[in-house]
Design a protein around this motif. Structure first.
Motif, PDB file in Angstrom:
ATOM      1  N   ARG A 181     102.551  89.500  -9.412  1.00 33.36           N
ATOM      2  CA  ARG A 181     101.546  89.918 -10.399  1.00 33.36           C
ATOM      3  C   ARG A 181     100.310  90.497  -9.717  1.00 33.36           C
ATOM      4  NH1 ARG A 181      97.044  88.300 -12.413  1.00 33.36           N
ATOM      5  NH2 ARG A 181      97.018  86.421 -11.098  1.00 33.36           N
ATOM      6  N   ILE A 182      99.865  89.842  -8.637  1.00 34.19           N
ATOM      7  CA  ILE A 182      98.692  90.328  -7.893  1.00 34.19           C
ATOM      8  C   ILE A 182      98.973  91.708  -7.304  1.00 34.19           C
ATOM      9  CG2 ILE A 182      97.279  89.916  -5.836  1.00 34.19           C
ATOM     10  CD1 ILE A 182      97.567  86.907  -6.425  1.00 34.19           C
ATOM     11  N   GLN A 186      96.956  95.211  -8.258  1.00 28.64           N
ATOM     12  CA  GLN A 186      96.315  96.029  -7.233  1.00 28.64           C
ATOM     13  C   GLN A 186      96.793  97.473  -7.302  1.00 28.64           C
ATOM     14  OE1 GLN A 186      93.797  94.984  -5.120  1.00 28.64           O
ATOM     15  NE2 GLN A 186      93.672  97.205  -4.808  1.00 28.64           N
ATOM     16  N   ILE A 187      98.102  97.641  -7.492  1.00 32.82           N
ATOM     17  CA  ILE A 187      98.656  98.998  -7.610  1.00 32.82           C
ATOM     18  C   ILE A 187      98.093  99.695  -8.834  1.00 32.82           C
ATOM     19  CG2 ILE A 187     100.768 100.322  -7.992  1.00 32.82           C
ATOM     20  CD1 ILE A 187     102.247  98.153  -6.364  1.00 32.82           C
ATOM     21  N   ALA A 188      98.038  98.965  -9.959  1.00 36.85           N
ATOM     22  CA  ALA A 188      97.514  99.543 -11.192  1.00 36.85           C
ATOM     23  C   ALA A 188      96.031  99.897 -11.038  1.00 36.85           C
ATOM     24  CB  ALA A 188      97.699  98.554 -12.340  1.00 36.85           C
ATOM     25  N   LYS A 189      95.288  99.039 -10.345  1.00 34.79           N
ATOM     26  CA  LYS A 189      93.862  99.298 -10.122  1.00 34.79           C
ATOM     27  C   LYS A 189      93.668 100.573  -9.309  1.00 34.79           C
ATOM     28  CE  LYS A 189      89.704  97.151  -8.168  1.00 34.79           C
ATOM     29  NZ  LYS A 189      89.162  95.951  -7.465  1.00 34.79           N
ATOM     30  N   ASN A 190      94.503 100.746  -8.287  1.00 36.58           N
ATOM     31  CA  ASN A 190      94.408 101.949  -7.464  1.00 36.58           C
ATOM     32  C   ASN A 190      94.743 103.211  -8.251  1.00 36.58           C
ATOM     33  OD1 ASN A 190      93.759 100.330  -5.302  1.00 36.58           O
ATOM     34  ND2 ASN A 190      95.824 100.303  -4.442  1.00 36.58           N
ATOM     35  N   ALA A 191      95.518 103.043  -9.337  1.00 33.84           N
ATOM     36  CA  ALA A 191      95.898 104.179 -10.180  1.00 33.84           C
ATOM     37  C   ALA A 191      95.000 104.297 -11.412  1.00 33.84           C
ATOM     38  CB  ALA A 191      97.357 104.031 -10.608  1.00 33.84           C
ATOM     39  N   ASN A 192      93.885 103.535 -11.420  1.00 36.02           N
ATOM     40  CA  ASN A 192      92.919 103.564 -12.530  1.00 36.02           C
ATOM     41  C   ASN A 192      93.557 103.202 -13.868  1.00 36.02           C
ATOM     42  OD1 ASN A 192      90.677 104.382 -10.916  1.00 36.02           O
ATOM     43  ND2 ASN A 192      91.495 106.468 -10.919  1.00 36.02           N
ATOM     44  N   THR A 193      94.378 102.176 -13.864  1.00 36.19           N
ATOM     45  CA  THR A 193      94.975 101.701 -15.105  1.00 36.19           C
ATOM     46  C   THR A 193      95.110 100.189 -15.024  1.00 36.19           C
ATOM     47  OG1 THR A 193      96.849 101.952 -16.628  1.00 36.19           O
ATOM     48  CG2 THR A 193      97.352 101.981 -14.269  1.00 36.19           C
ATOM     49  N   GLU A 194      95.760  99.579 -16.013  1.00 33.10           N
ATOM     50  CA  GLU A 194      95.946  98.138 -16.029  1.00 33.10           C
ATOM     51  C   GLU A 194      97.395  97.816 -16.345  1.00 33.10           C
ATOM     52  OE1 GLU A 194      93.325  96.492 -18.875  1.00 33.10           O
ATOM     53  OE2 GLU A 194      91.500  96.807 -17.685  1.00 33.10           O
ATOM     54  N   ILE A 195      97.856  96.644 -15.874  1.00 36.54           N
ATOM     55  CA  ILE A 195      99.223  96.249 -16.198  1.00 36.54           C
ATOM     56  C   ILE A 195      99.266  95.708 -17.619  1.00 36.54           C
ATOM     57  CG2 ILE A 195      99.840  95.737 -13.806  1.00 36.54           C
ATOM     58  CD1 ILE A 195      99.580  92.747 -14.491  1.00 36.54           C
ATOM     59  N   GLY A 196     100.411  95.895 -18.265  1.00 34.25           N
ATOM     60  CA  GLY A 196     100.610  95.400 -19.615  1.00 34.25           C
ATOM     61  C   GLY A 196     101.514  94.181 -19.617  1.00 34.25           C
ATOM     62  N   GLU A 197     102.372  94.107 -20.616  1.00 36.98           N
ATOM     63  CA  GLU A 197     103.251  92.937 -20.755  1.00 36.98           C
ATOM     64  C   GLU A 197     104.362  92.946 -19.705  1.00 36.98           C
ATOM     65  OE1 GLU A 197     106.242  94.905 -24.101  1.00 36.98           O
ATOM     66  OE2 GLU A 197     104.879  93.283 -24.645  1.00 36.98           O
ATOM     67  N   LEU A 198     104.843  91.757 -19.379  1.00 38.54           N
ATOM     68  CA  LEU A 198     105.972  91.612 -18.459  1.00 38.54           C
ATOM     69  C   LEU A 198     107.246  91.996 -19.201  1.00 38.54           C
ATOM     70  CD1 LEU A 198     107.116  90.589 -15.721  1.00 38.54           C
ATOM     71  CD2 LEU A 198     107.295  88.327 -16.783  1.00 38.54           C
ATOM     72  N   ARG A 199     107.994  92.935 -18.644  1.00 38.03           N
ATOM     73  CA  ARG A 199     109.197  93.414 -19.314  1.00 38.03           C
ATOM     74  C   ARG A 199     110.485  92.867 -18.708  1.00 38.03           C
ATOM     75  NH1 ARG A 199     107.915  99.883 -20.099  1.00 38.03           N
ATOM     76  NH2 ARG A 199     106.059  99.653 -21.407  1.00 38.03           N
ATOM     77  N   TYR A 200     110.421  92.507 -17.436  1.00 36.38           N
ATOM     78  CA  TYR A 200     111.654  92.125 -16.754  1.00 36.38           C
ATOM     79  C   TYR A 200     111.307  91.236 -15.562  1.00 36.38           C
ATOM     80  CZ  TYR A 200     115.765  92.809 -13.708  1.00 36.38           C
ATOM     81  OH  TYR A 200     116.847  92.632 -12.892  1.00 36.38           O
ATOM     82  N   ALA A 201     112.127  90.225 -15.327  1.00 40.10           N
ATOM     83  CA  ALA A 201     111.929  89.339 -14.172  1.00 40.10           C
ATOM     84  C   ALA A 201     113.287  88.894 -13.653  1.00 40.10           C
ATOM     85  CB  ALA A 201     111.092  88.129 -14.555  1.00 40.10           C
ATOM     86  N   LYS A 202     113.424  88.925 -12.347  1.00 43.37           N
ATOM     87  CA  LYS A 202     114.682  88.502 -11.728  1.00 43.37           C
ATOM     88  C   LYS A 202     114.387  87.773 -10.426  1.00 43.37           C
ATOM     89  CE  LYS A 202     119.154  90.095 -10.014  1.00 43.37           C
ATOM     90  NZ  LYS A 202     120.029  91.272  -9.733  1.00 43.37           N
ATOM     91  N   MET A 203     115.008  86.611 -10.268  1.00 44.96           N
ATOM     92  CA  MET A 203     114.810  85.821  -9.059  1.00 44.96           C
ATOM     93  C   MET A 203     115.754  86.316  -7.968  1.00 44.96           C
ATOM     94  SD  MET A 203     114.935  81.676  -8.667  1.00 44.96           S
ATOM     95  CE  MET A 203     116.733  81.580  -8.802  1.00 44.96           C
ATOM     96  N   GLY A 204     115.213  86.421  -6.741  1.00 43.26           N
ATOM     97  CA  GLY A 204     116.016  86.848  -5.610  1.00 43.26           C
ATOM     98  C   GLY A 204     116.690  85.664  -4.933  1.00 43.26           C
ATOM     99  N   ILE A 205     117.139  85.869  -3.698  1.00 43.99           N
ATOM    100  CA  ILE A 205     117.848  84.837  -2.941  1.00 43.99           C
ATOM    101  C   ILE A 205     116.886  83.767  -2.436  1.00 43.99           C
ATOM    102  CG2 ILE A 205     119.297  84.399  -0.935  1.00 43.99           C
ATOM    103  CD1 ILE A 205     120.712  85.922  -3.117  1.00 43.99           C
ATOM    104  N   PHE A 206     117.307  82.525  -2.599  1.00 48.24           N
ATOM    105  CA  PHE A 206     116.553  81.379  -2.078  1.00 48.24           C
ATOM    106  C   PHE A 206     117.116  81.058  -0.695  1.00 48.24           C
ATOM    107  CE2 PHE A 206     116.009  76.620  -1.947  1.00 48.24           C
ATOM    108  CZ  PHE A 206     114.635  76.645  -1.813  1.00 48.24           C
ATOM    109  N   GLN A 207     116.249  81.042   0.333  1.00 46.56           N
ATOM    110  CA  GLN A 207     116.722  80.854   1.699  1.00 46.56           C
ATOM    111  C   GLN A 207     115.923  79.768   2.410  1.00 46.56           C
ATOM    112  OE1 GLN A 207     118.732  83.738   3.464  1.00 46.56           O
ATOM    113  NE2 GLN A 207     117.812  85.532   2.557  1.00 46.56           N
ATOM    114  N   ILE A 208     116.603  79.065   3.304  1.00 48.01           N
ATOM    115  CA  ILE A 208     115.952  78.073   4.149  1.00 48.01           C
ATOM    116  C   ILE A 208     116.336  78.354   5.593  1.00 48.01           C
ATOM    117  CG2 ILE A 208     115.768  75.633   4.748  1.00 48.01           C
ATOM    118  CD1 ILE A 208     116.334  74.954   1.856  1.00 48.01           C
TER     119      ILE A 208
END
Length: 242
Positions: A181-182, A186-208
């Protein structure tokens, strides 16, 4: 009158079509206004469970003789471990493996010529599972002291685990999501805009992996058990509207 009514209906139909097309065009542009980011969650931790094992063996011409010799070593090993602070209930002796021992001679062509029975070889493994990680790790290194008593004990490398992986994973998913999210903000701020709603989320590989190591990450996920000190990582892929 009918002519005017038809003209009115035609105009209304045209206006509605234009509104629908405009709405669709706006929504199309809206669906394309998005940002994809990947966040990382990382945590160093110490294993809270150790599993350690080793084996020993004795030979005897008869099964009874070999069993008696093995049992003597078993008692000496148990005495040594308890003297080091290992609880009796943590010491598990597995089933005895029994093999017949032969002296073999062969012809020049490699075929067996003769075999002479020499007796029995009995092998047994002892296994310890404990949450006293430091203590068992130290014993696994000092076990060679048994050699002074004439006991040949082969020690395997301890295996280290963590019993609170579920809680750790939840904590890391939250950290990875916040990191993503951070990054998006930051990317949106650099592009003079703001982020909106979360549309998609996916968890990657959990590693130890081992802590402070160059151990390679794997697409299938690594689960290191050879190091007491570990590092867990997880990624979260998020998509935000803009």
């Amino acid at each position: 009158m009918k002519k005017h009514t038809g003209t009115l209906l035609f105009c209304l139909t045209g206006i509605i079509s234009i509104l629908l097309l405009t709405h669709a065009f706006k929504n199309r542009n809206k669906s394309n206004d998005m940002i994809n980011v990947t966040g990382l969650g990382k945590k160093d931790f110490k294993s809270d469970l150790v599993v350690w094992s080793g084996n020993f063996e004795k030979r005897g011409f008869t099964l009874e003789q070999a069993s008696a010799l093995l049992n003597t070593e078993k008692e000496a090993i148990q005495k040594y471990l308890t003297s080091k602070g290992v609880k009796k209930e943590q010491i598990v002796f597995l089933a005895v493996d029994i093999r017949k021992d032969f002296d073999k001679t062969y012809f020049e062509n490699g075929n067996l010529k003769e075999e002479v029975f020499r007796g029995y070889i009995l092998n047994q493994t002892v296994r310890i599972e404990s949450n006293e990680v430091d203590k068992i790790e130290a014993i696994s290194r000092s076990i060679t002291e048994l050699a002074k008593e004439g006991i040949s004990f082969y020690s395997y490398s301890p295996q280290y685990y963590y019993t609170k992986l579920s809680e750790l994973k939840i904590e890391m998913v939250a950290a990875a999501t916040e990191d993503a999210r951070i990054r998006a903000e930051q990317i949106a701020k650099n592009a003079n805009t703001e982020i909106g709603e979360l549309r998609y989320a996916k968890m990657g590989i959990f590693q130890i992996i081992a802590q402070n190591s160059n151990e390679d990450l794997s697409w299938g996920g690594n689960f290191n058990t050879s190091s007491m000190m570990k590092t867990a990582t997880i990624t979260m892929k998020l998509q935000f509207g803009l």
